[in-house]
Design an enzyme around this catalytic site. Sequence first.
Site, mmCIF file in Angstrom:
data_model
loop_
_atom_site.group_PDB
_atom_site.id
_atom_site.type_symbol
_atom_site.label_atom_id
_atom_site.label_comp_id
_atom_site.label_asym_id
_atom_site.label_seq_id
_atom_site.Cartn_x
_atom_site.Cartn_y
_atom_site.Cartn_z
ATOM 1 C CG ASN A 200 -0.498 4.689 3.447
ATOM 2 O OD1 ASN A 200 -1.206 5.315 4.226
ATOM 3 N ND2 ASN A 200 -0.949 3.700 2.703
ATOM 4 C CG ASP B 207 -1.704 2.378 6.330
ATOM 5 O OD1 ASP B 207 -1.939 1.309 6.936
ATOM 6 O OD2 ASP B 207 -2.554 2.987 5.656
ATOM 7 C CE LYS C 33 -3.170 4.668 0.036
ATOM 8 N NZ LYS C 33 -4.531 4.257 -0.290
ATOM 9 C CB THR D 163 -7.260 6.274 -5.351
ATOM 10 O OG1 THR D 163 -6.453 6.344 -6.515
ATOM 11 C CG2 THR D 163 -6.403 6.470 -4.123
ATOM 12 C CG ASP E 169 -2.142 0.913 1.063
ATOM 13 O OD1 ASP E 169 -2.456 1.299 -0.086
ATOM 14 O OD2 ASP E 169 -2.756 1.254 2.088
HETATM 15 P P1 ADP Z 1 -5.196 3.919 7.644
HETATM 16 O O1 ADP Z 1 -4.852 2.475 7.718
HETATM 17 O O2 ADP Z 1 -6.536 4.240 8.196
HETATM 18 O O3 ADP Z 1 -4.925 4.511 6.270
HETATM 19 P P2 ADP Z 1 -2.761 5.265 8.528
HETATM 20 O O4 ADP Z 1 -1.803 4.548 9.416
HETATM 21 O O5 ADP Z 1 -2.376 5.409 7.101
HETATM 22 O O6 ADP Z 1 -4.203 4.621 8.705
HETATM 23 O O7 ADP Z 1 -3.029 6.716 9.155
HETATM 24 C C1 ADP Z 1 -3.993 7.586 8.577
HETATM 25 C C2 ADP Z 1 -3.424 8.984 8.467
HETATM 26 O O8 ADP Z 1 -3.088 9.501 9.775
HETATM 27 C C3 ADP Z 1 -2.121 9.086 7.681
HETATM 28 O O9 ADP Z 1 -2.351 9.145 6.297
HETATM 29 C C4 ADP Z 1 -1.530 10.376 8.244
HETATM 30 O O10 ADP Z 1 -2.149 11.520 7.682
HETATM 31 C C5 ADP Z 1 -1.918 10.298 9.712
HETATM 32 N N1 ADP Z 1 -0.834 9.663 10.489
HETATM 33 C C6 ADP Z 1 -0.689 8.339 10.706
HETATM 34 N N2 ADP Z 1 0.411 8.079 11.431
HETATM 35 C C7 ADP Z 1 0.985 9.273 11.691
HETATM 36 C C8 ADP Z 1 2.191 9.679 12.408
HETATM 37 N N3 ADP Z 1 2.986 8.783 12.983
HETATM 38 N N4 ADP Z 1 2.485 10.996 12.436
HETATM 39 C C9 ADP Z 1 1.670 11.903 11.842
HETATM 40 N N5 ADP Z 1 0.558 11.594 11.169
HETATM 41 C C10 ADP Z 1 0.193 10.298 11.089
HETATM 42 MG MG MG Z 2 -3.175 4.935 5.202
#
Ligand code: ADP
Ligand code: MG
Length: 298
Positions: A150, A163, A147, A186, A145
């Site tokens: 992430n 992620d 992109k 997407t 994943d």
């Molecule tokens: P999901 O599996 O729901 O996509 P993510 O782990 O990608 O969850 O987290 C969703 C969003 O939260 C990320 O795209 C980012 O904007 C924010 N985020 C996640 N982890 C962090 C972090 N360690 N620091 C800052 N922002 C974060």
């Molecule tokens: Mg994500």
Amino acid sequence: GDLPSRLHAKEFYAKYEPREILGKGVSSTVRKCFEKKTGTEYAVKIIDISGEKGETYQVAQVKKDTYREINILRMCAGHDNIIELHDWFETPTFIFLVFELCKKGELFDYLTEVVSLSEKRTRIIMRQLLEAVLFVHDKGIVHRDLKPENILLDDNLNVKVSDFGFATTVTDHELTGKEVFSLCGTPGYLAPEVLAVSMYDNAPGYGKEVDMWACGVIMYTLLCGSPPFWHRKQMLMLRAIMQGNYSFGSPEWDDISDVPKDLISKLLVVEPSNRLNIKECLAHPFFVREVSYRVLGP
Ligand code: ADP
Ligand code: MG
């Protein structure tokens, strides 16, 4: 596995104070928080596992997926360009994953702000991304994943791949149709062989090459500010991906040199076995450009 279970939400709230929302996913919310004892800021991913009556199956699946994410995060711990899992808690209603905070947020937002990146900035970002991918692939893990949403940036604009919710262990080409994730989001970063698995019963599985395809899509997007495969009609976009049908359009690509275009064209290759692997990618002239230019002259 050997995951400890800590069954009270109050343990999380005793140690951390949650703050504003940083991001939202399907079943998770990410908030800034700080550790009371040290005052250090973190990001906490709060995963809802409460569920209504009749949702037992979905809840079990979310839990299973989260345990897998935690296991993989631990396997991938200790690399500068991979997000660090600092702490975690499980309660009957939520799982809390406490990560190092990436203050500059998503590469996606950074790109939106600056529109496109110079070749030099692209090299710096891509090298860090690829170093993380090398580390992950060496451990037999495929991220699946990758992109710009992430890929997070810390204070110094260092890349932190995050992620690992879709990540899985893989021996090459082991993954089959049953493993494929749904096409709800997407699909712009999905490799052709992933789409094939979801379309044809007899399609072969796929492996680490899907991450290399995604890196090609990301690099293209960084340099010109828009993705290589895009169409208002999703069916046409999927067809373009399956056919590897993209171009270095004018005027966006007019002033970009041939070296990065060459690398992109060796990543956006439909046949996975003909695509550069991670080691070949890092050995491409794009990443040793400074040296070769000095040796070869203008
Ligand atoms: P999901 O599996 O729901 O996509 P993510 O782990 O990608 O969850 O987290 C969703 C969003 O939260 C990320 O795209 C980012 O904007 C924010 N985020 C996640 N982890 C962090 C972090 N360690 N620091 C800052 N922002 C974060
Ligand atoms: Mg994500």
